[in-house]
Scaffold this active site. Structure first.
Site, mmCIF file in Angstrom:
data_model
loop_
_atom_site.group_PDB
_atom_site.id
_atom_site.type_symbol
_atom_site.label_atom_id
_atom_site.label_comp_id
_atom_site.label_asym_id
_atom_site.label_seq_id
_atom_site.Cartn_x
_atom_site.Cartn_y
_atom_site.Cartn_z
ATOM 1 N N ASP A 110 -4.024 -9.275 7.885
ATOM 2 C CA ASP A 110 -2.808 -9.221 8.695
ATOM 3 C C ASP A 110 -2.700 -7.892 9.435
ATOM 4 O O ASP A 110 -2.093 -7.809 10.509
ATOM 5 C CB ASP A 110 -1.563 -9.458 7.838
ATOM 6 C CG ASP A 110 -1.450 -8.498 6.669
ATOM 7 O OD1 ASP A 110 -2.463 -7.923 6.240
ATOM 8 O OD2 ASP A 110 -0.323 -8.328 6.151
ATOM 9 N N SER A 127 10.212 -12.802 -6.110
ATOM 10 C CA SER A 127 11.426 -12.377 -6.808
ATOM 11 C C SER A 127 12.643 -13.050 -6.193
ATOM 12 O O SER A 127 12.647 -13.417 -5.010
ATOM 13 C CB SER A 127 11.562 -10.847 -6.705
ATOM 14 O OG SER A 127 12.868 -10.427 -7.009
ATOM 15 N N GLY A 128 13.702 -13.187 -6.980
ATOM 16 C CA GLY A 128 14.951 -13.773 -6.497
ATOM 17 C C GLY A 128 15.947 -12.764 -5.979
ATOM 18 O O GLY A 128 17.118 -13.113 -5.776
ATOM 19 N N VAL A 152 13.410 -9.654 -24.326
ATOM 20 C CA VAL A 152 13.874 -8.315 -24.697
ATOM 21 C C VAL A 152 14.585 -8.316 -26.037
ATOM 22 O O VAL A 152 14.849 -7.256 -26.603
ATOM 23 C CB VAL A 152 14.803 -7.737 -23.609
ATOM 24 C CG1 VAL A 152 14.066 -7.595 -22.297
ATOM 25 C CG2 VAL A 152 16.049 -8.603 -23.424
ATOM 26 N N CYS A 167 0.844 -1.190 0.000
ATOM 27 C CA CYS A 167 0.000 0.000 0.000
ATOM 28 C C CYS A 167 0.880 1.241 0.000
ATOM 29 O O CYS A 167 2.105 1.173 -0.135
ATOM 30 C CB CYS A 167 -0.898 0.010 1.239
ATOM 31 S SG CYS A 167 -1.835 -1.509 1.478
#
Length: 635
Positions: A101, A370-371, A300, A2
């Site tokens: 949460d 994500s890594g 890409v 948020c």
């Protein structure tokens, strides 16, 4: 995920208009709902823009007040272990209205206080909570700095926000850059905490809490969790495990982290570039899931396109894979996006491709894993391998010999090195740039000086017209540790929160996509500091233990290749389609009128780069992004 904003004044005024302007500035972070809570007599106003992830009903609306009426909370982020805390709170008699949460956290604060509550939870967050009884505002940020929080005094008010642009909606904010922040930006290509580019506005450091009793009574940030302390404790209590046990321990910890981060009431996916880090997260996500996981990569085109590799990994794992074609990337358009994406100067060229990936993924999911973080935790960058390998031997050589070798390495231009590499066996990407970086390392006096060479884009003392006094470039802590550990700590405390995670937050939240980072579970971070050096860098490769985990799920031949990165070809662009634009922005007369930077070093760098004698892509990109921030210039 948020956007949060707020004000604290001396009371009695109308705060609504300013709060609404600040909230509108972060509307892109939370398009699903908007909320505000004001107490004019107390002089407090809290605003929230919601991206609904857990409990999509009105029961998750913010600002949220605790059941006892004392605490009012605005939260940006996620509390991953909220179900565990909910169960314990229900055992204490708490009756919850919904299943968000946020409600769990506000009730945990009501029983334990803000500091103890944030130290007890596992999450990524930036929050503000107002104590109506004591009339104190408390700000807090997650342990490693995944979620941003800016704060400071603006005129007679204290303000905070998820993004600097919201604070700048208020009158009395300065339009001139903070000198120390400018110096740090020129050195690193980003502004490290606690400074921001706006004078008087700070970033709350990761893992810290601030108490605000009045607009002018603001405590110093107090850590509830410290990377330096975690590192020191981990090195003092190393794991005595063999290789098999280390891999199993890492696998178990990462599985648990991924499982928690897959929980949501909206569609979830994972980024999959085909490299080690994203492939590991995708593999673990599929391993703990009963249905095919959604995975995303971008095509890409050109030499850096890894979409075919990613598709091969996805086929092996059995994920529901989507390749998102970006088409022809217009350098002019990408440079313009880079100028507008961030609300203070930011010169990581991979920020814009990351934003394009996030925008494409957002068409399909609301949350992506994500890594990010594995490189900084487990030695994935070239500089770590250098520190672990031959750097000590190189630094032991006589100074004149090292300086002579340094000069020899810079005799061929980067272009010349790249031409030579084409006729040699093997393939090393960007060998010319790496050879010139090695030259700088050879001229250094010690390991951390070599690290500083690799991390520095410009020396502010030679570039700024009025440079501030030199600040410490080294991150304190671990003075007696191995060079690899000292470099890892420096990157975890500075580069990770203020470059990598800023990039991920702004790129994703620009399109209201929540990105979760399993490698940055604080328990896994703590575990890595107990791991021996061989689990990080071994046999010329970083992230050894992660590579072994991945090898259990995906054959090496599908992913074992040189690290490609995600940067666009800035060096070529500056000599080609962006040449006119860059020369206009960095014209000497323009720089003299601004009065911030000396034109001569920049003109010299431009000329050397144009001719191919040197590669100054990152240095030039740094001053170009500063120019676009200063005056809103676009190509």
């Amino acid at each position: 995920m948020c956007g949060v904003v707020g004000l604290l004044t001396h009371g009695g005024g109308d705060l609504g208009a300013d709060l609404d302007a600040m909230s509108a500035a972060v509307a892109h972070r939370g398009p699903d709902d908007a909320g505000r809570w004001l107490d004019p007599d107390a002089g407090v106003a809290l605003g929230h823009r919601r991206l609904a992830i857990v409990d999509l009903s009105v029961a998750g609306h913010q600002p949220m007040t605790s059941a006892d009426g004392r605490w009012v909370l605005v939260l940006n982020g996620e509390i991953y272990d909220h179900a565990d805390h909910r169960h314990r709170l229900e055992g204490d008699g708490v009756a919850f209205r919904g299943h968000s949460d946020t409600e769990v956290l506000v009730e945990l604060i009501a029983r334990r206080g803000p500091e103890a509550a944030v130290a007890a939870v596992d999450g990524m967050f930036a929050l503000a909570v107002w104590d109506r009884r004591e009339r104190v505002l408390v700000l807090a940020r997650d342990r490693v700095g995944e979620k941003p929080l800016y704060y400071g005094q603006v005129g007679d008010a204290f303000a905070f926000a998820s993004e600097l642009g919201a604070v700048r909606q208020l009158s009395h904010t300065s339009t001139s850059p903070d000198p120390q922040a400018l110096a740090d930006y020129l050195r690193y290509g980003f502004v490290p905490a606690p400074h921001s580019i706006v004078p008087g506005i700070d970033k709350l450091p990761a893992g810290c809490v601030v108490r605000v009793a009045s607009p002018t009574t603001v405590s110093e940030p107090v850590p509830y969790w410290s990377l330096a302390s975690v590192a020191a404790a981990g090195l003092a209590d190393p794991l005595a495990l063999d290789d098999r046990e280390l891999v199993q321990l890492a696998d178990t910890a990462l599985r648990a982290s991924v499982r928690r981060r897959l929980e949501a009431d909206v569609p979830v996916g994972t980024f999959l570039s085909g490299g080690v880090d994203s492939s590991t997260i995708a593999a673990l996500a599929q391993a703990v899931s009963t249905q095919p996981v959604r995975t995303f990569t971008v095509a890409v085109g050109g030499e850096g396109d890894e979409s075919v590799t990613a598709a091969g990994v996805a086929r092996h794992l059995g994920t529901e894979h989507t390749t998102l074609p970006l088409g022809d990337l217009d350098p002019i358009d990408l440079a313009s996006r880079a100028a507008s994406l961030y609300d203070e100067p930011f010169a990581d060229p991979s920020g814009v491709p990351t934003a394009l990936l996030c925008a494409a993924a957002r068409q399909h999911v609301t949350v992506c894993l994500s890594g990010d973080g594995a490189d900084e935790l487990l030695g994935g960058y070239n500089r770590y391998r250098v520190a672990h390998g031959g750097l000590s031997r190189l630094l032991a050589l006589p100074g004149p010999l090292r300086r002579g070798a340094s000069r020899a390495l810079t005799t061929p231009s980067p272009v010349g090195w790249d031409r030579l590499a084409r006729v040699l066996p093997g393939r090393t990407p960007a060998i010319g740039t790496k050879a010139h970086k090695l030259a700088g390392v050879l001229a250094a006096d010690d390991h951390m000086a070599a690290y500083a060479v690799l991390a520095t884009r410009w020396d502010p003392a030679t570039l700024m017209t009025n440079p501030p006094p030199p600040s410490a470039t080294a991150v304190p802590g671990l003075d007696a540790a191995l060079p690899l550990d000292r470099m890892l700590l420096a990157d975890q405390e500075r580069t990770l929160p203020d470059d990598m995670l800023v990039k991920v937050d702004r790129a994703s939240m620009a399109v209201a996509l929540e990105v979760r980072v399993p490698f940055l579970d604080h328990r896994f971070v703590e575990l890595t500091w107990r791991m021996p050096e061989r689990a990080k860098v071994r046999d010329g490769h970083g992230k050894w233990v992660v590579r072994q985990v991945l090898g259990q799920y995906v054959p090496h031949e599908l992913w074992d290749r040189p690290k490609m990165g995600f940067d666009p070809p800035v060096a070529d662009w500056l000599r080609g389609p962006l040449r006119e634009w860059s020369h206009d922005l960095l014209a000497p007369d323009r720089l003299r009128r601004q009065g911030l930077l000396r034109p001569e070093p920049i003109a010299r760098a431009l000329a050397e780069h144009d001719s191919g004698a040197r590669n100054h892509d990152y240095a030039l990109w740094t001053v170009l992004m500063l120019q676009t921030w200063l005056d809103g210039a676009t190509p």
